[in-house]
Design an enzyme around this catalytic site. Structure first.
Site, PDB file in Angstrom:
ATOM      1  N   HIS A  56       1.018  -1.081  -0.007  1.00  0.00           N
ATOM      2  CA  HIS A  56       0.100   0.120  -0.035  1.00  0.00           C
ATOM      3  C   HIS A  56       0.779   1.006  -0.052  1.00  0.00           C
ATOM      4  CE1 HIS A  56       0.536  -0.701   4.081  1.00  0.00           C
ATOM      5  NE2 HIS A  56       0.336   0.379   4.748  1.00  0.00           N
ATOM      6  N   HIS A  58       1.468   3.979   1.990  1.00  0.00           N
ATOM      7  CA  HIS A  58       1.773   4.597   3.292  1.00  0.00           C
ATOM      8  C   HIS A  58       3.253   4.710   3.161  1.00  0.00           C
ATOM      9  CE1 HIS A  58      -2.056   3.971   5.821  1.00  0.00           C
ATOM     10  NE2 HIS A  58      -2.298   5.017   5.054  1.00  0.00           N
ATOM     11  N   ASP A  60       5.539   4.372   5.381  1.00  0.00           N
ATOM     12  CA  ASP A  60       6.239   3.302   5.936  1.00  0.00           C
ATOM     13  C   ASP A  60       6.351   1.976   5.187  1.00  0.00           C
ATOM     14  OD1 ASP A  60       3.720   3.268   7.000  1.00  0.00           O
ATOM     15  OD2 ASP A  60       4.246   1.378   8.413  1.00  0.00           O
ATOM     16  N   HIS A  61       5.942   1.929   4.058  1.00  0.00           N
ATOM     17  CA  HIS A  61       5.739   1.024   3.140  1.00  0.00           C
ATOM     18  C   HIS A  61       6.386   1.110   1.847  1.00  0.00           C
ATOM     19  CE1 HIS A  61       3.363  -1.567   6.073  1.00  0.00           C
ATOM     20  NE2 HIS A  61       3.116  -0.193   6.494  1.00  0.00           N
ATOM     21  N   HIS A 113      -7.663  -0.691   5.011  1.00  0.00           N
ATOM     22  CA  HIS A 113      -6.596   0.070   5.994  1.00  0.00           C
ATOM     23  C   HIS A 113      -6.281   1.415   4.765  1.00  0.00           C
ATOM     24  CE1 HIS A 113      -2.899   1.189   7.938  1.00  0.00           C
ATOM     25  NE2 HIS A 113      -2.224   1.154   6.921  1.00  0.00           N
ATOM     26  N   ASP A 132      -0.202  -4.057   6.229  1.00  0.00           N
ATOM     27  CA  ASP A 132      -1.197  -3.627   7.264  1.00  0.00           C
ATOM     28  C   ASP A 132      -2.563  -4.091   7.369  1.00  0.00           C
ATOM     29  OD1 ASP A 132       1.330  -2.497   8.058  1.00  0.00           O
ATOM     30  OD2 ASP A 132       0.740  -0.395   7.955  1.00  0.00           O
ATOM     31  N   HIS A 170       4.075  -5.110  10.966  1.00  0.00           N
ATOM     32  CA  HIS A 170       4.230  -4.413  12.345  1.00  0.00           C
ATOM     33  C   HIS A 170       4.433  -5.180  13.563  1.00  0.00           C
ATOM     34  CE1 HIS A 170       3.917  -0.099  10.865  1.00  0.00           C
ATOM     35  NE2 HIS A 170       3.092  -0.824   9.975  1.00  0.00           N
TER      36      HIS A 170
HETATM   37 FE    FE Z   1       2.674   0.489   8.162  1.00  0.00          FE
HETATM   38 ZN    ZN Z   2      -0.141   1.541   6.609  1.00  0.00          ZN
END
Ligand code: FE
Ligand code: ZN
Length: 247
Positions: A56, A58, A60-61, A113, A132, A170
Site C-alpha cells: 500500500h 503509506h 512506512d511501506h 486500511h 497492514d 508491524h
Molecule cells: Fe504500516
Molecule cells: Zn499502513
C-alpha cells in the site's frame, strides 16, 4: 522451501521482509520501510534485488522505493495508489500474478486500511505477505475503507489454508493482546497472550503468525462471536472499540 524469507525489524515497529527464490537466487523486498536498512541488509546477505513489491502507499511501506530502485535497479510492482507518492513499473490488482524466479505470487485485494491495499500469496510455499491488513491478534486501522470492506478483506485472508505463514508488517502484538483480552475471554486467547507477553519480554518477534492461529484467537476475525449484528457490523464494533482502547 523454495522461498527464503529474511525478516528484520526497522523504524519504530516495522518489519522488513527480504525474500529470495532459491531456484534462481532472485530477491525481492516486500515494501520499503527503511531504504538504508534494507540496502545494508541486502549487501550483508549478498542478495541481488530484482523486485520491490508494495502492499500500500503509506510512507512506512513505499517511502524507500525511489532510493532502493536507484541503488539496485529493481522493478517496482504495487497497487495504483502507490503512485500517490512514487511511480510504479507495474500496477497490479486482485488476481494478478507476480513472478519472482520460479516463485509465483497471487495478488489479493485487501482494501480497508487503505482503499487499494493488496496482499501477496505464494500458494506453493503457503506464505502470505499481508502488509497492514491482518496483524497478529489485530488488524489495520480503517484509514480509508469501511468496516464492510475490511471485513471482506479479512475473510479473504481467513479463507487461506490454516497452515499459511502470515507475515504482517508491524510488531503490534503485545498491545493487540491487551485489547483482545478486554473483549474476549477465550482460553486459547489467554494462553496465546501469555506467550506473546513472554516473547516480547525476551525481545523476540511475534511475527510471523498463521491463518489458523489468527482464526482461533484474533478478536477481529472472531468478531461475530463477540459483538451483535451482521458479521461486518460486529467487526466494525470491535474495530471501533480498539480505536479508543487505552490499555
Ligand atoms: Fe504500516
Ligand atoms: Zn499502513
Amino acid at each position: 522451501m523454495a522461498l527464503t524469507v529474511h525478516q528484520f525489524a526497522c523504524l519504530d515497529d516495522n518489519y522488513a521482509f527480504l525474500i529470495r527464490d532459491d531456484a534462481t537466487g532472485l530477491a525481492a523486498t516486500i515494501d520499503t520501510p527503511d531504504a538504508d536498512a534494507i540496502l545494508a541488509e541486502l549487501d550483508r546477505l549478498g542478495w541481488k534485488l530484482a523486485l520491490i513489491m508494495n502492499t500500500h502507499w503509506h510512507p512506512d511501506h513505499a517511502g524507500g522505493n525511489a532510493a532502493i530502485q536507484a541503488a539496485t535497479g529493481a522493478a517496482i510492482v504495487g497497487p495504483k495508489e502507490v503512485t500517490r507518492i512514487a511511480p510504479l513499473d507495474r500496477e497490479v490488482g486482485d488476481g494478478d500474478e507476480v513472478r519472482l524466479g520460479e516463485t509465483l505470487f497471487r495478488v489479493i485485494d485487501t482494501g480497508g486500511h487503505t482503499l487499494g491495499h493488496i496482499a501477496y500469496h505464494d500458494a506453493a510455499d503457503r506464505i502470505a505477505f499481508v502488509g497492514d491488513t491482518l496483524f497478529a491478534l489485530g488488524c489495520g486501522r480503517l484509514f480509508e475503507g469501511t468496516p464492510a470492506q475490511m471485513w471482506g478483506s479479512l475473510q479473504r485472508l481467513a479463507a487461506l489454508p490454516d497452515d499459511t505463514t502470515v507475515y504482517c508488517a508491524h510488531e503490534y502484538t503485545a498491545a493487540n493482546a491487551r485489547f483482545a483480552l478486554s473483549v474476549d475471554e477465550s482460553p486459547a486467547l489467554k494462553a496465546r497472550a501469555d506467550q506473546v507477553f513472554a516473547a516480547r519480554e525476551r525481545g523476540e518477534p511475534t511475527v510471523p503468525t498463521t491463518i489458523g492461529l489468527e482464526k482461533a484467537t484474533n478478536p477481529f476475525l472472531r468478531a461475530p462471536l463477540l459483538a451483535p449484528g451482521e458479521p461486518h457490523e460486529a467487526f466494525g464494533a470491535v474495530r471501533a472499540a480498539k480505536d479508543v482502547f487505552k490499555g
